[in-house]
Design a protein around this motif. Structure first.
Motif, short mmCIF file in Angstrom:
data_model
loop_
_atom_site.label_atom_id
_atom_site.label_comp_id
_atom_site.label_asym_id
_atom_site.label_seq_id
_atom_site.Cartn_x
_atom_site.Cartn_y
_atom_site.Cartn_z
N GLY A 90 0.79 -1.23 0.00
CA GLY A 90 0.00 0.00 0.00
C GLY A 90 0.82 1.28 0.00
N LYS A 91 2.15 1.16 0.13
CA LYS A 91 3.02 2.35 0.19
C LYS A 91 3.80 2.56 -1.12
CE LYS A 91 2.34 3.62 4.49
NZ LYS A 91 1.91 4.97 4.86
N GLU A 92 3.51 1.76 -2.14
CA GLU A 92 4.29 1.82 -3.38
C GLU A 92 4.26 3.21 -4.03
OE1 GLU A 92 2.63 -2.32 -2.75
OE2 GLU A 92 1.77 -0.31 -2.75
N ASP A 93 3.10 3.83 -4.11
CA ASP A 93 3.01 5.16 -4.72
C ASP A 93 3.74 6.20 -3.88
OD1 ASP A 93 1.56 4.15 -6.83
OD2 ASP A 93 -0.39 4.77 -6.03
N GLU A 94 3.67 6.07 -2.56
CA GLU A 94 4.39 7.00 -1.68
C GLU A 94 5.90 6.88 -1.86
OE1 GLU A 94 3.56 8.03 2.66
OE2 GLU A 94 1.91 6.65 2.17
N VAL A 95 6.38 5.65 -2.01
CA VAL A 95 7.82 5.44 -2.23
C VAL A 95 8.22 6.07 -3.56
CG1 VAL A 95 9.61 3.72 -2.65
CG2 VAL A 95 7.98 3.38 -0.79
N ALA A 96 7.44 5.85 -4.61
CA ALA A 96 7.75 6.44 -5.92
C ALA A 96 7.78 7.96 -5.83
CB ALA A 96 6.73 5.97 -6.96
N ASP A 97 6.82 8.55 -5.14
CA ASP A 97 6.79 10.00 -4.98
C ASP A 97 7.97 10.50 -4.17
OD1 ASP A 97 4.47 10.18 -6.49
OD2 ASP A 97 3.14 10.29 -4.74
N PHE A 98 8.32 9.77 -3.12
CA PHE A 98 9.47 10.14 -2.29
C PHE A 98 10.75 10.17 -3.14
CE2 PHE A 98 13.15 8.80 0.19
CZ PHE A 98 13.16 9.76 1.19
N LEU A 99 10.92 9.15 -3.96
CA LEU A 99 12.12 9.08 -4.80
C LEU A 99 12.13 10.19 -5.86
CD1 LEU A 99 12.45 5.23 -5.19
CD2 LEU A 99 13.87 6.76 -3.81
N ARG A 100 10.98 10.46 -6.47
CA ARG A 100 10.92 11.56 -7.44
C ARG A 100 11.29 12.88 -6.77
NH1 ARG A 100 5.90 8.93 -8.87
NH2 ARG A 100 6.26 7.66 -10.71
N GLY A 101 10.80 13.10 -5.55
CA GLY A 101 11.11 14.31 -4.81
C GLY A 101 12.57 14.40 -4.39
N GLY A 102 13.22 13.26 -4.27
CA GLY A 102 14.63 13.24 -3.88
C GLY A 102 15.55 13.87 -4.90
N LEU A 103 15.11 13.93 -6.14
CA LEU A 103 15.95 14.50 -7.19
C LEU A 103 16.33 15.95 -6.87
CD1 LEU A 103 17.35 14.30 -9.92
CD2 LEU A 103 15.15 14.89 -10.99
N ALA A 104 15.40 16.72 -6.36
CA ALA A 104 15.69 18.12 -6.03
C ALA A 104 16.79 18.22 -4.97
CB ALA A 104 14.43 18.82 -5.54
N LEU A 105 16.78 17.31 -4.01
CA LEU A 105 17.81 17.33 -2.96
C LEU A 105 19.17 16.95 -3.52
CD1 LEU A 105 15.83 15.60 -0.05
CD2 LEU A 105 16.17 18.06 -0.45
N VAL A 106 19.20 15.95 -4.38
CA VAL A 106 20.46 15.47 -4.95
C VAL A 106 21.07 16.50 -5.91
CG1 VAL A 106 21.51 13.63 -6.33
CG2 VAL A 106 19.78 13.08 -4.64
N ARG A 107 20.23 17.27 -6.56
CA ARG A 107 20.74 18.31 -7.46
C ARG A 107 21.58 19.35 -6.72
NH1 ARG A 107 15.52 18.96 -11.34
NH2 ARG A 107 16.22 17.47 -12.93
N GLU A 108 21.39 19.46 -5.41
CA GLU A 108 22.15 20.40 -4.58
C GLU A 108 23.53 19.86 -4.21
OE1 GLU A 108 19.71 21.28 -1.20
OE2 GLU A 108 18.06 22.01 -2.45
N GLU A 109 23.82 18.62 -4.56
CA GLU A 109 25.08 17.97 -4.20
C GLU A 109 26.03 17.98 -5.41
OE1 GLU A 109 24.06 14.05 -2.92
OE2 GLU A 109 22.92 14.77 -1.20
#
Length: 101
Positions: free
Chosen positions: A17-36
């Motif tokens: 039941g958390k699959e979509d939340e995990v996908a969204d979390f990972l998509r959102g992670g891109l913005a954080l990684v771009r700062e590195e």
């Protein structure tokens, strides 16, 4: 483009039941990684309906360690109990060859 020598492979198994939340979390992670600046390449992928992975590469081991203790790594571990059916499997690897622009 910086040369890459080391990387990470992180395998993630979503709770039912958390699959979509995990996908969204990972998509959102891109913005954080771009700062590195020393995260040369970063990929979030879906391997199956419930299995996800992150693959990223770095020029040095210290850059890899900085990434692990950065904002995305911290957020991943903070939400692990909520999103994943088992702790994230984090594998450190050496890059033998690559093709990057």
């Amino acid at each position: 483009m910086a040369d890459v020598k080391v990387g990470l492979y992180v395998r993630l198994e979503a709770k039912p039941g958390k699959e979509d939340e995990v996908a969204d979390f990972l998509r959102g992670g891109l913005a954080l990684v771009r700062e590195e600046p020393d995260t040369v390449a970063w990929f979030a992928v879906r391997l199956s309906a419930t299995t996800f992975a992150i693959f990223d590469v770095f020029p040095t081991d210290s850059a890899r360690q900085t990434h692990l203790s950065g904002r995305l790594g911290s957020a991943l571990m903070e939400r692990a109990g909520e999103l994943f059916s088992e702790p994230p499997s984090v594998e450190r690897l050496d890059v033998l060859a690559h093709k990057l622009p």
